[in-house]
Scaffold this motif. Structure first.
Motif, PDB file in Angstrom:
ATOM      1  N   GLU A  95       2.024  -7.595   0.450  1.00 30.63           N
ATOM      2  CA  GLU A  95       3.359  -7.212   0.892  1.00 30.63           C
ATOM      3  C   GLU A  95       3.854  -8.069   2.050  1.00 30.63           C
ATOM      4  O   GLU A  95       4.993  -7.969   2.480  1.00 30.63           O
ATOM      5  N   GLY A  96       2.981  -8.905   2.578  1.00 27.64           N
ATOM      6  CA  GLY A  96       3.376  -9.758   3.689  1.00 27.64           C
ATOM      7  C   GLY A  96       4.186 -10.949   3.195  1.00 27.64           C
ATOM      8  O   GLY A  96       3.922 -11.494   2.126  1.00 27.64           O
ATOM      9  N   ALA A  97       5.172 -11.363   3.983  1.00 30.64           N
ATOM     10  CA  ALA A  97       6.068 -12.433   3.548  1.00 30.64           C
ATOM     11  C   ALA A  97       5.298 -13.725   3.269  1.00 30.64           C
ATOM     12  O   ALA A  97       5.557 -14.413   2.285  1.00 30.64           O
ATOM     13  N   GLY A 127       7.778  -3.872   2.662  1.00 34.36           N
ATOM     14  CA  GLY A 127       6.927  -4.944   2.159  1.00 34.36           C
ATOM     15  C   GLY A 127       6.761  -4.907   0.645  1.00 34.36           C
ATOM     16  O   GLY A 127       6.610  -5.944   0.000  1.00 34.36           O
ATOM     17  N   GLY A 128       6.812  -3.715   0.071  1.00 28.85           N
ATOM     18  CA  GLY A 128       6.749  -3.584  -1.385  1.00 28.85           C
ATOM     19  C   GLY A 128       7.940  -4.287  -2.029  1.00 28.85           C
ATOM     20  O   GLY A 128       7.824  -4.911  -3.089  1.00 28.85           O
ATOM     21  N   HIS A 129       9.093  -4.190  -1.381  1.00 27.54           N
ATOM     22  CA  HIS A 129      10.278  -4.892  -1.877  1.00 27.54           C
ATOM     23  C   HIS A 129      10.127  -6.400  -1.741  1.00 27.54           C
ATOM     24  O   HIS A 129      10.509  -7.152  -2.631  1.00 27.54           O
ATOM     25  N   THR A 130       9.568  -6.840  -0.610  1.00 25.05           N
ATOM     26  CA  THR A 130       9.333  -8.271  -0.418  1.00 25.05           C
ATOM     27  C   THR A 130       8.478  -8.803  -1.565  1.00 25.05           C
ATOM     28  O   THR A 130       8.797  -9.816  -2.193  1.00 25.05           O
ATOM     29  N   GLY A 187      -3.000 -15.204  10.258  1.00 19.96           N
ATOM     30  CA  GLY A 187      -2.058 -14.176  10.698  1.00 19.96           C
ATOM     31  C   GLY A 187      -2.016 -13.039   9.694  1.00 19.96           C
ATOM     32  O   GLY A 187      -2.406 -13.198   8.533  1.00 19.96           O
ATOM     33  N   ALA A 188      -1.531 -11.881  10.141  1.00 19.21           N
ATOM     34  CA  ALA A 188      -1.550 -10.692   9.297  1.00 19.21           C
ATOM     35  C   ALA A 188      -0.568 -10.774   8.134  1.00 19.21           C
ATOM     36  O   ALA A 188      -0.740 -10.108   7.114  1.00 19.21           O
ATOM     37  N   LEU A 189       0.462 -11.605   8.263  1.00 22.72           N
ATOM     38  CA  LEU A 189       1.454 -11.706   7.180  1.00 22.72           C
ATOM     39  C   LEU A 189       0.866 -12.336   5.931  1.00 22.72           C
ATOM     40  O   LEU A 189       1.472 -12.343   4.881  1.00 22.72           O
ATOM     41  N   MET A 239       0.808  -1.213   0.000  1.00 18.80           N
ATOM     42  CA  MET A 239       0.000   0.000   0.000  1.00 18.80           C
ATOM     43  C   MET A 239       0.843   1.265   0.000  1.00 18.80           C
ATOM     44  O   MET A 239       0.327   2.362   0.012  1.00 18.80           O
ATOM     45  N   CYS A 240       2.166   1.091  -0.009  1.00 20.98           N
ATOM     46  CA  CYS A 240       3.008   2.280   0.107  1.00 20.98           C
ATOM     47  C   CYS A 240       3.609   2.727  -1.216  1.00 20.98           C
ATOM     48  O   CYS A 240       4.397   3.651  -1.262  1.00 20.98           O
ATOM     49  N   LEU A 241       3.279   2.052  -2.297  1.00 23.67           N
ATOM     50  CA  LEU A 241       4.001   2.355  -3.528  1.00 23.67           C
ATOM     51  C   LEU A 241       3.475   3.599  -4.247  1.00 23.67           C
ATOM     52  O   LEU A 241       4.235   4.342  -4.811  1.00 23.67           O
ATOM     53  N   GLY A 242       2.177   3.811  -4.227  1.00 26.66           N
ATOM     54  CA  GLY A 242       1.651   4.966  -4.941  1.00 26.66           C
ATOM     55  C   GLY A 242       1.650   4.721  -6.437  1.00 26.66           C
ATOM     56  O   GLY A 242       2.082   3.671  -6.903  1.00 26.66           O
ATOM     57  N   ILE A 243       1.157   5.698  -7.193  1.00 29.33           N
ATOM     58  CA  ILE A 243       1.030   5.519  -8.637  1.00 29.33           C
ATOM     59  C   ILE A 243       1.246   6.872  -9.326  1.00 29.33           C
ATOM     60  O   ILE A 243       0.794   7.890  -8.820  1.00 29.33           O
TER      61      ILE A 243
END
Ligand code: SF4
Lengths: 96, 380
Positions: B361-363, B42-45, B354-356, A1-5
């Motif tokens: 973005e969760g592992a 999390g975006g990177h994950t 669980g929230a992940l 949710m943090c990437l934006g567009i």
């Protein structure tokens, strides 16, 4: 949710509230330009920005915008953002 | 190299990959003695799994998935408080869609909505503000969730509400910050971390200075990175080169988006509206000093905690994780998601325990979505 567009600012809609119309992947949506506005608001019209939860967070150049959009599509993030924008219309409509 | 050919620039990717392999050789990183690199965001994950970067890079690199998914670190007690707020008859509870399915002790927000609570998904806190303008007889509460990338949006919205004198709008503030959990992980004697890939869009707001302690006090390299595959590979290479050269620095691979000083207007709005809490609870990580924000007294009229007497500090805070789940251990990188007894059985993206498993973005969700057959391999 943090990437934006990435979106392009097409017009100032409410100078007092620092609101502008942005075109985001073919969808028009009013956004706040408070994070990127400096001095004359009209200067941001035509510029590209990274739009996150309704705010133009950072100015980016057009080439970067195109590349970012492509990457977001491939991650499925672009679709998710556009979806969220539609969901909002429903939330607002539900009570009017 | 099945995936590389899908990249926009496969040639460049191959060149970076071979340089990564060369540096791994130089520093003697092997499957048995790997370099541990944590991607914080999390975006990177998500991107690492989407593009299979963990498989493309040499076995001498092990990715540890960091706590940078706001939904995943949301404690159950916070979800319970959201449900409590949402169930008040006068309240319209507004939230980003990501938070809807996070399990609470009793129910998720989605279940609360099904049971009749007025819960609405919005794209922006500005939409919640608009909802408040249109429904003066209702109380509109916005669930402020997220890291530094998102925090300015609620700060600006609260400032706007104050300017307009809107009295039926408040924010249930659960904003958190990236540097404190990194410090907590670095202080954890069980964690082995050799370097970091830093979050891109968080840094676009706060700049690169807040990471200085990682290099200076802990002697670990950190490279702020974009989220495209080439960005991530480049950043991993930069981390490895620092290790090889015995350097520990904050480097900015994503300078085309991240100014070293961040975004001054956003920082100013956040400082105006918010202050640090003494500590904040993270799912799987426990209480971490100075890792959460609260609304300053001068904006108390817009603070849902004050307005409804619900929230941090009221009542028992720490709620146990669900039986049999290993979220805490996955969160701290001690085990891989597949090693959790619930993975793919009691816990799937459709029915998360669980929230992940909730957000892409969760592992756990990333493993599940992109792991395919490999998710069912025995734990690595
Ligand atoms: S599989 Fe589910 S229960 Fe197990 S660690 Fe992941 S999110 Fe938690």
């Amino acid at each position: 949710m943090c990437l934006g567009i990435p979106g392009q600012i097409v017009a100032i809609t409410d100078a007092d509230r620092m609101m502008a119309m942005a075109e985001i992947s073919g969808v028009r949506r009013e956004v706040s330009i408070a994070p990127i506005a400096q001095g004359n608001l009209d200067d941001v019209v035509g510029k590209w920005a990274l739009i996150h939860v309704g705010f133009a967070m950072s100015e980016i150049d057009e080439v970067e915008a195109a590349k970012t959009l492509e990457a977001l599509h491939s991650l499925g993030e672009a679709q998710e953002e556009l979806h969220a924008m539609q969901a909002t219309a429903q939330a607002l409509g539900g009570a009017a | 190299m099945k995936y590389v050919d899908e990249f926009r620039d496969p040639k460049a990717a191959k060149i970076i990959l071979s340089r990564i392999a060369a540096v791994c050789d130089e520093i003697g990183a092997t499957k048995e003695k790997p370099v541990h690199i944590m991607e914080i965001c999390g975006g990177h994950t998500h991107a690492i799994f989407r593009y299979g970067l963990d498989k493309l890079t040499p076995p001498g690199i092990e990715f540890i998935h960091g706590p940078g998914c706001p939904v995943c670190v949301l404690p159950m007690s916070r979800v319970d408080e959201c449900v409590q707020l949402a169930e008040r008859p006068e309240v319209i509870f507004t939230t980003f869609g990501d938070a809807m399915r996070v399990p609470g002790t009793r129910k998720s927000l989605l279940q609360a909505k099904a049971d009749g609570a007025d819960v609405r998904m919005v794209y922006s806190p500005l939409d919640a503000l608009e909802l408040a303008r249109r429904n003066p007889e209702r109380e509109v509460v916005f669930f402020g969730l997220g890291f530094e990338t998102t925090t300015p949006s609620t700060a600006f919205s609260i400032q706007q509400a104050m300017r307009e004198g809107i009295q039926n709008f408040s924010v249930f503030c659960n904003h958190i910050t990236v540097p404190p959990p990194i410090k907590a992980l670095l202080d954890d004697p069980y964690m082995v971390l050799d370097g970091f890939v830093g979050p891109g869009h968080v840094s676009m707001v706060i700049g690169i200075e807040p990471y200085r302690f990682i290099a200076q006090d802990y002697g670990k390299p950190i490279v702020v990175s974009g989220f495209e595959p080439l960005d991530l590979l480049q950043s991993v290479l930069m981390v490895l080169e620092q290790i090889r050269d015995g350097r520990a620095e904050v480097e900015n691979q994503y300078a085309r988006i991240v100014p070293d000083a961040g975004n001054p207007a956003s920082i100013a709005a956040v400082v105006d509206v918010y202050e640090e809490r003494p500590s904040f609870e993270w799912r799987g990580l426990g209480e971490i000093d100075k890792s959460g924000l609260r609304i300053r007294d001068r904006y108390a009229a817009f603070d849902a905690e004050v307005k409804f007497g619900i929230g941090y500090g009221a009542g028992a805070r720490v709620v146990a994780e669900p039986e049999g789940c290993a979220c805490g251990e996955v969160m701290t990188g001690r085990i891989k998601p597949v090693a959790c007894p619930q993975f793919g059985k009691g816990c799937t993206p459709e029915m998360p325990l669980g929230a992940l498993m909730v957000s892409s973005e969760g592992a756990c969700a990333a493993y599940y979505q992109y792991g395919g057959a490999r998710a069912l391999e025995p734990a690595e």
